[in-house]
Design a protein around this motif. Structure first.
Motif, PDB file in Angstrom:
ATOM      1  N   UNK A 176     -10.454  -4.326  12.583  1.00 40.15           N
ATOM      2  CA  UNK A 176      -8.825  -4.220  12.601  1.00 40.15           C
ATOM      3  C   UNK A 176      -8.226  -4.160  11.276  1.00 40.15           C
ATOM      4  N   UNK A 177      -9.102  -4.744  10.061  1.00 40.48           N
ATOM      5  CA  UNK A 177      -8.677  -4.520   8.938  1.00 40.48           C
ATOM      6  C   UNK A 177      -8.849  -2.919   8.500  1.00 40.48           C
ATOM      7  N   UNK A 206       0.696  -3.005   0.610  1.00 45.53           N
ATOM      8  CA  UNK A 206      -0.005  -3.745   1.820  1.00 45.53           C
ATOM      9  C   UNK A 206      -1.627  -3.176   1.808  1.00 45.53           C
ATOM     10  N   UNK A 207      -1.745  -1.850   1.747  1.00 44.42           N
ATOM     11  CA  UNK A 207      -3.127  -1.539   1.653  1.00 44.42           C
ATOM     12  C   UNK A 207      -3.873  -2.223   0.462  1.00 44.42           C
ATOM     13  N   UNK A 208      -3.355  -2.352  -0.780  1.00 42.28           N
ATOM     14  CA  UNK A 208      -3.981  -3.091  -1.823  1.00 42.28           C
ATOM     15  C   UNK A 208      -4.378  -4.532  -1.412  1.00 42.28           C
ATOM     16  N   UNK A 209      -3.603  -5.161  -0.784  1.00 39.01           N
ATOM     17  CA  UNK A 209      -3.983  -6.446  -0.428  1.00 39.01           C
ATOM     18  C   UNK A 209      -4.998  -6.718   0.614  1.00 39.01           C
ATOM     19  N   UNK A 210      -4.570  -5.702   1.476  1.00 38.44           N
ATOM     20  CA  UNK A 210      -5.673  -5.626   2.727  1.00 38.44           C
ATOM     21  C   UNK A 210      -7.180  -5.344   2.000  1.00 38.44           C
ATOM     22  N   UNK A 211      -7.253  -4.347   1.061  1.00 36.29           N
ATOM     23  CA  UNK A 211      -8.428  -4.034   0.296  1.00 36.29           C
ATOM     24  C   UNK A 211      -9.152  -4.913  -0.380  1.00 36.29           C
ATOM     25  N   UNK A 253      -9.104   0.396  -3.937  1.00 40.91           N
ATOM     26  CA  UNK A 253      -8.224  -0.123  -4.756  1.00 40.91           C
ATOM     27  C   UNK A 253      -8.003   0.359  -6.214  1.00 40.91           C
ATOM     28  N   UNK A 254      -9.016   1.041  -6.639  1.00 39.76           N
ATOM     29  CA  UNK A 254      -9.165   1.961  -7.691  1.00 39.76           C
ATOM     30  C   UNK A 254      -8.077   3.036  -7.545  1.00 39.76           C
ATOM     31  N   UNK A 255      -8.240   3.690  -6.469  1.00 35.13           N
ATOM     32  CA  UNK A 255      -7.210   4.815  -6.193  1.00 35.13           C
ATOM     33  C   UNK A 255      -5.970   4.482  -5.853  1.00 35.13           C
ATOM     34  N   UNK A 256      -5.723   3.237  -5.176  1.00 40.00           N
ATOM     35  CA  UNK A 256      -4.206   2.830  -4.758  1.00 40.00           C
ATOM     36  C   UNK A 256      -3.759   2.628  -6.452  1.00 40.00           C
TER      37      UNK A 256
END
Length: 123
Positions: A41-42, A60-65, A111-114
């Motif tokens: 799900x993540x 949101x993607x950064x927090x989830x990562x 996270x690096x890419x974001x």
């Protein structure tokens, strides 16, 4: 594009693995199989956020990562310290060794890419 593809593969792998395990042998290792479903799900949410784009989705993607990385580190350590708690492996067991350590490397890369993409957008 590679990041998106890898997350897509992880969604398919984690969700299909957990679906089969939960439906056929849930009694054997309910914690492990449930954690694999959560991982799927993540991965799915992160994939969706990456496809959606935009600043809100990026955050949101950064927090989830970050949550994904924390999960990999906690579950990975837990499986090494207390292996009896996991009679069968999860996606995040042994820091993702069964998945070529992609579960621990993927959130770091994402996270690096974001963060890099944010700097480029602001720059």
């Amino acid at each position: 594009m590679l990041l998106l593809w890898l997350y897509g593969v992880m969604v398919v792998g984690a969700v299909s693995r957990s679906a089969v395990q939960i439906s056929t042998e849930f009694d054997k290792a309910p914690l492990a199989y449930s954690l694999s479903a959560v991982a799927g799900l993540v991965y799915g949410f992160i994939t969706y956020s990456l496809v959606r784009g935009g600043e809100r989705a990026r955050r949101a993607a950064l927090v989830c990562c970050a949550a994904e990385l924390a999960g990999v580190l906690v579950v990975g350590t837990w499986t090494l310290v207390e292996p009896s708690a996991f009679p069968d492996a999860t996606v995040w067991s042994d820091y993702g060794m069964g998945y070529l350590f992609i579960p621990v490397l993927l959130p770091l890369s994402a996270m690096y890419w974001l963060r890099k993409a944010r700097v480029a957008a602001l720059g």
